[in-house]
Write a protein that holds these residues in place. Structure first.
Motif, PDB file in Angstrom:
ATOM      1  N   VAL A  32       0.857  -1.065   0.062  1.00 27.24           N
ATOM      2  CA  VAL A  32       0.160   0.025  -0.202  1.00 27.24           C
ATOM      3  C   VAL A  32       0.738   1.502  -0.049  1.00 27.24           C
ATOM      4  CG1 VAL A  32      -1.803   1.938   1.527  1.00 27.24           C
ATOM      5  CG2 VAL A  32      -1.166  -0.738   1.212  1.00 27.24           C
ATOM      6  N   LYS A  33       2.215   1.434   1.097  1.00 25.88           N
ATOM      7  CA  LYS A  33       3.313   1.971   0.981  1.00 25.88           C
ATOM      8  C   LYS A  33       3.380   2.926  -0.361  1.00 25.88           C
ATOM      9  CE  LYS A  33       7.114   3.613   3.469  1.00 25.88           C
ATOM     10  NZ  LYS A  33       8.145   3.801   4.137  1.00 25.88           N
ATOM     11  N   ASP A  34       3.707   1.547  -1.482  1.00 27.84           N
ATOM     12  CA  ASP A  34       4.588   2.041  -2.514  1.00 27.84           C
ATOM     13  C   ASP A  34       3.414   2.495  -3.344  1.00 27.84           C
ATOM     14  OD1 ASP A  34       7.153   1.199  -1.338  1.00 27.84           O
ATOM     15  OD2 ASP A  34       6.844  -0.724  -2.334  1.00 27.84           O
ATOM     16  N   ALA A  35       1.959   1.536  -3.536  1.00 25.77           N
ATOM     17  CA  ALA A  35       0.942   2.359  -4.287  1.00 25.77           C
ATOM     18  C   ALA A  35       0.782   4.023  -4.146  1.00 25.77           C
ATOM     19  CB  ALA A  35      -0.046   1.522  -3.975  1.00 25.77           C
ATOM     20  N   GLU A  36       1.147   3.891  -3.388  1.00 24.42           N
ATOM     21  CA  GLU A  36       0.333   5.590  -2.248  1.00 24.42           C
ATOM     22  C   GLU A  36       1.198   6.090  -3.037  1.00 24.42           C
ATOM     23  OE1 GLU A  36      -2.462   5.618   1.382  1.00 24.42           O
ATOM     24  OE2 GLU A  36      -0.367   5.154   1.752  1.00 24.42           O
ATOM     25  N   ASN A  37       3.156   6.203  -2.672  1.00 25.07           N
ATOM     26  CA  ASN A  37       4.063   7.317  -3.126  1.00 25.07           C
ATOM     27  C   ASN A  37       3.662   6.825  -5.092  1.00 25.07           C
ATOM     28  OD1 ASN A  37       7.068   7.966  -2.802  1.00 25.07           O
ATOM     29  ND2 ASN A  37       7.023   6.634  -4.074  1.00 25.07           N
ATOM     30  N   SER A  38       3.482   5.881  -5.107  1.00 28.05           N
ATOM     31  CA  SER A  38       3.389   5.724  -7.116  1.00 28.05           C
ATOM     32  C   SER A  38       2.692   7.052  -7.304  1.00 28.05           C
ATOM     33  CB  SER A  38       3.469   4.217  -7.510  1.00 28.05           C
ATOM     34  OG  SER A  38       3.239   5.158  -8.877  1.00 28.05           O
ATOM     35  N   ALA A  39       1.210   6.905  -6.890  1.00 29.79           N
ATOM     36  CA  ALA A  39      -0.017   7.983  -7.068  1.00 29.79           C
ATOM     37  C   ALA A  39       1.253   9.240  -6.560  1.00 29.79           C
ATOM     38  CB  ALA A  39      -0.990   7.723  -6.908  1.00 29.79           C
ATOM     39  N   ALA A  40       1.511   9.355  -6.095  1.00 31.38           N
ATOM     40  CA  ALA A  40       2.183  10.421  -5.498  1.00 31.38           C
ATOM     41  C   ALA A  40       3.501  11.704  -6.802  1.00 31.38           C
ATOM     42  CB  ALA A  40       2.690  10.886  -4.266  1.00 31.38           C
ATOM     43  N   SER A  41       4.336  10.176  -6.820  1.00 33.34           N
ATOM     44  CA  SER A  41       5.352  10.919  -8.098  1.00 33.34           C
ATOM     45  C   SER A  41       4.036  10.888  -9.306  1.00 33.34           C
ATOM     46  CB  SER A  41       5.420   9.210  -8.401  1.00 33.34           C
ATOM     47  OG  SER A  41       6.371   8.974  -7.227  1.00 33.34           O
ATOM     48  N   LEU A  42       3.570  10.189  -9.708  1.00 34.78           N
ATOM     49  CA  LEU A  42       2.495  10.815 -10.837  1.00 34.78           C
ATOM     50  C   LEU A  42       1.931  12.147 -11.104  1.00 34.78           C
ATOM     51  CD1 LEU A  42       1.442   7.058 -12.650  1.00 34.78           C
ATOM     52  CD2 LEU A  42       3.195   8.144 -13.075  1.00 34.78           C
ATOM     53  N   MET A  43       2.023  12.563  -9.742  1.00 31.74           N
ATOM     54  CA  MET A  43       0.541  13.651  -9.549  1.00 31.74           C
ATOM     55  C   MET A  43       1.434  14.984  -9.679  1.00 31.74           C
ATOM     56  SD  MET A  43      -2.196  15.069  -8.729  1.00 31.74           S
ATOM     57  CE  MET A  43      -3.512  14.836  -8.336  1.00 31.74           C
ATOM     58  N   ILE A  44       2.590  14.486  -8.889  1.00 31.25           N
ATOM     59  CA  ILE A  44       4.151  15.574  -8.864  1.00 31.25           C
ATOM     60  C   ILE A  44       4.957  15.895 -10.232  1.00 31.25           C
ATOM     61  CG2 ILE A  44       6.185  16.374  -8.099  1.00 31.25           C
ATOM     62  CD1 ILE A  44       5.489  14.922  -5.535  1.00 31.25           C
ATOM     63  N   ARG A  45       4.428  14.556 -10.648  1.00 29.30           N
ATOM     64  CA  ARG A  45       4.629  15.089 -12.604  1.00 29.30           C
ATOM     65  C   ARG A  45       4.087  15.902 -13.191  1.00 29.30           C
ATOM     66  NH1 ARG A  45       6.719  10.062 -16.579  1.00 29.30           N
ATOM     67  NH2 ARG A  45       4.174   9.420 -16.295  1.00 29.30           N
ATOM     68  N   ALA A  46       2.860  15.395 -13.208  1.00 29.00           N
ATOM     69  CA  ALA A  46       1.843  15.839 -14.106  1.00 29.00           C
ATOM     70  C   ALA A  46       1.040  17.458 -13.396  1.00 29.00           C
ATOM     71  CB  ALA A  46      -0.276  15.641 -13.781  1.00 29.00           C
ATOM     72  N   LEU A  47       2.015  17.934 -12.562  1.00 29.71           N
ATOM     73  CA  LEU A  47       1.732  19.087 -12.319  1.00 29.71           C
ATOM     74  C   LEU A  47       2.554  20.470 -12.671  1.00 29.71           C
ATOM     75  CD1 LEU A  47       1.030  18.566  -8.486  1.00 29.71           C
ATOM     76  CD2 LEU A  47      -0.997  19.453  -9.778  1.00 29.71           C
ATOM     77  N   GLN A  48       3.551  19.007 -12.681  1.00 35.42           N
ATOM     78  CA  GLN A  48       5.010  20.017 -13.524  1.00 35.42           C
ATOM     79  C   GLN A  48       4.388  20.023 -14.690  1.00 35.42           C
ATOM     80  OE1 GLN A  48       7.505  17.359 -11.699  1.00 35.42           O
ATOM     81  NE2 GLN A  48       8.595  18.181 -10.093  1.00 35.42           N
ATOM     82  N   GLU A  49       3.653  19.556 -15.450  1.00 35.91           N
ATOM     83  CA  GLU A  49       3.108  19.796 -17.369  1.00 35.91           C
ATOM     84  C   GLU A  49       2.481  20.589 -17.514  1.00 35.91           C
ATOM     85  OE1 GLU A  49       2.980  15.263 -18.227  1.00 35.91           O
ATOM     86  OE2 GLU A  49       5.181  14.775 -17.928  1.00 35.91           O
ATOM     87  N   SER A  50       1.387  20.598 -16.098  1.00 26.82           N
ATOM     88  CA  SER A  50       0.328  21.397 -16.044  1.00 26.82           C
ATOM     89  C   SER A  50       0.953  22.653 -15.646  1.00 26.82           C
ATOM     90  CB  SER A  50      -0.569  20.473 -15.825  1.00 26.82           C
ATOM     91  OG  SER A  50      -0.663  19.456 -16.045  1.00 26.82           O
ATOM     92  N   ASP A  51       2.252  23.343 -15.334  1.00 24.66           N
ATOM     93  CA  ASP A  51       2.389  24.111 -14.935  1.00 24.66           C
ATOM     94  C   ASP A  51       1.616  24.772 -13.570  1.00 24.66           C
ATOM     95  OD1 ASP A  51       4.322  24.539 -17.244  1.00 24.66           O
ATOM     96  OD2 ASP A  51       2.628  25.700 -18.903  1.00 24.66           O
TER      97      ASP A  51
END
Length: 354
Positions: free
Chosen positions: A333-352
């Protein structure tokens, strides 16, 4: 188009004289004199301004009222158009993108009282981009994301008029239609390809399968775009159709960075992506942005105890709406949540966003 300066919007409590003048100015813009001035004062008050009732309740009503008023207009104006095309026309006319441009055209933001300086930057950036566009109405999302606060102002003012008229929808449309001009027409839709249609056409050309999934979060509809089973983007709105268009517009922009339309190369910008300590970093980012803390939800918990697989989603409530991201399948579960957080950070960066 004149460019107004968003920093003139109230970042500190305005005086009664200033608010009275704002009411007079907005009445001139919309061409309607309020019987109950308090309604318009409420419509011009952002939730960040804690010293008065905000526009949130009016915005809730305005969203529905404008949708119905536009639906009635389209139904009468285009008797030969089918339900599907009427739905797309309505979405184009009441989308955040469209209403934000209405707010820019009438310089409504400068009358808003708020205590969120970050709004000034978002509105200024969007206004500068809109000022350089041609007069032809932009049906779908432009190069800079429209700040939701601009659409909120338009919806709130419309609702204030509607309530002041004792809930007379016909009179509201007669008064407020000119504010919404130019109304998006079927010809406008033909000249600007619908994002959903464009996404399916592009993916079909490259042999990719598109799936758009929906769910609701409180009062909002959330749409997520998946290509060949991989999450690409999501969007949210009170209306399901608008949420879909928002999600697809983001997906097209992300996919355009990874494919060349003149050949057969195509790669979805997803897959495994890891940022060490992503959950803590995302939490800190939300605190810095003054957003609510991220909310995680385990969507999948299958298999026997020694081979369980988990997929986590993460949601963030921002000024512009709810953002949602789905992570990769993980054994913990910990790794699953970290994966979601990682992708969210990247999406926020790409969306300015950051």
């Amino acid at each position: 188009m004149n460019i107004f300066t968003p920093t003139t919007a109230h970042a500190s409590p305005p005086s009664s004289k200033e608010m009275n003048q704002a009411v007079v100015d907005v009445e001139m813009i919309v061409g309607y004199a309020f019987k109950t001035k308090r309604l318009l004062e409420e419509a011009l008050t952002h939730p960040s301004h804690s010293d008065a009732v905000s526009y949130q309740r009016l915005e809730f009503v305005g969203d529905a009222v404008l949708s119905l008023a536009v639906s009635n207009h389209l139904f009468l104006a285009y008797p030969r158009i089918d339900q599907g095309n009427l739905s797309m026309l309505r979405s184009a006319n009441v989308s955040t993108e469209k209403l934000a441009r209405v707010a820019v055209r009438h310089e409504l933001f400068r009358f808003l009282r708020h205590s969120a300086p970050v709004l000034n930057h978002k509105v200024r950036e969007f206004t500068e981009v809109v000022s350089k566009e041609e007069d032809t109405p932009l049906v779908y999302r432009g190069s800079v994301k429209a700040p939701k606060v601009l659409a909120d102002i338009v919806e709130s003012i419309a609702a204030a008029i509607y309530v002041d008229l004792n809930f007379d929808l016909e009179k509201l449309w007669m008064i407020f239609r000119h504010v919404l001009e130019p109304i998006v027409t079927p010809e406008d839709l033909q000249q600007q390809p619908q994002p959903v249609t464009k996404l399916f056409e592009v993916c079909q050309k490259h042999g990719k399968h598109v799936d758009i999934k929906y769910w609701r979060n409180e009062m909002k509809s959330i749409a997520s775009v998946h290509v060949d089973g991989k999450f690409v983007a999501s969007g949210s709105s009170e209306q399901k159709e608008v949420a879909k268009v928002n999600a697809v517009a983001i997906a097209l922009r992300k996919l355009s960075k990874s494919m060349r339309l003149d050949d057969t190369s195509f790669e979805v910008i997803t897959g495994s992506f890891h940022i060490e300590g992503a959950k803590d970093k995302l939490h800190q980012l939300c605190g810095k942005k003054k957003w609510h803390k991220p909310v995680y939800n385990i969507k999948q918990d299958e298999g026997s105890s020694h081979v369980k697989k988990f997929v986590s989603t993460v949601q963030i409530a921002t000024i512009d709406g709810v953002l949602c991201m789905t992570g990769d399948e993980m054994s913990r579960v910990k790794d699953a949540e970290n994966s979601a957080a990682s992708l969210m950070i990247r999406a926020l960066q790409e969306s300015d966003y950051i």
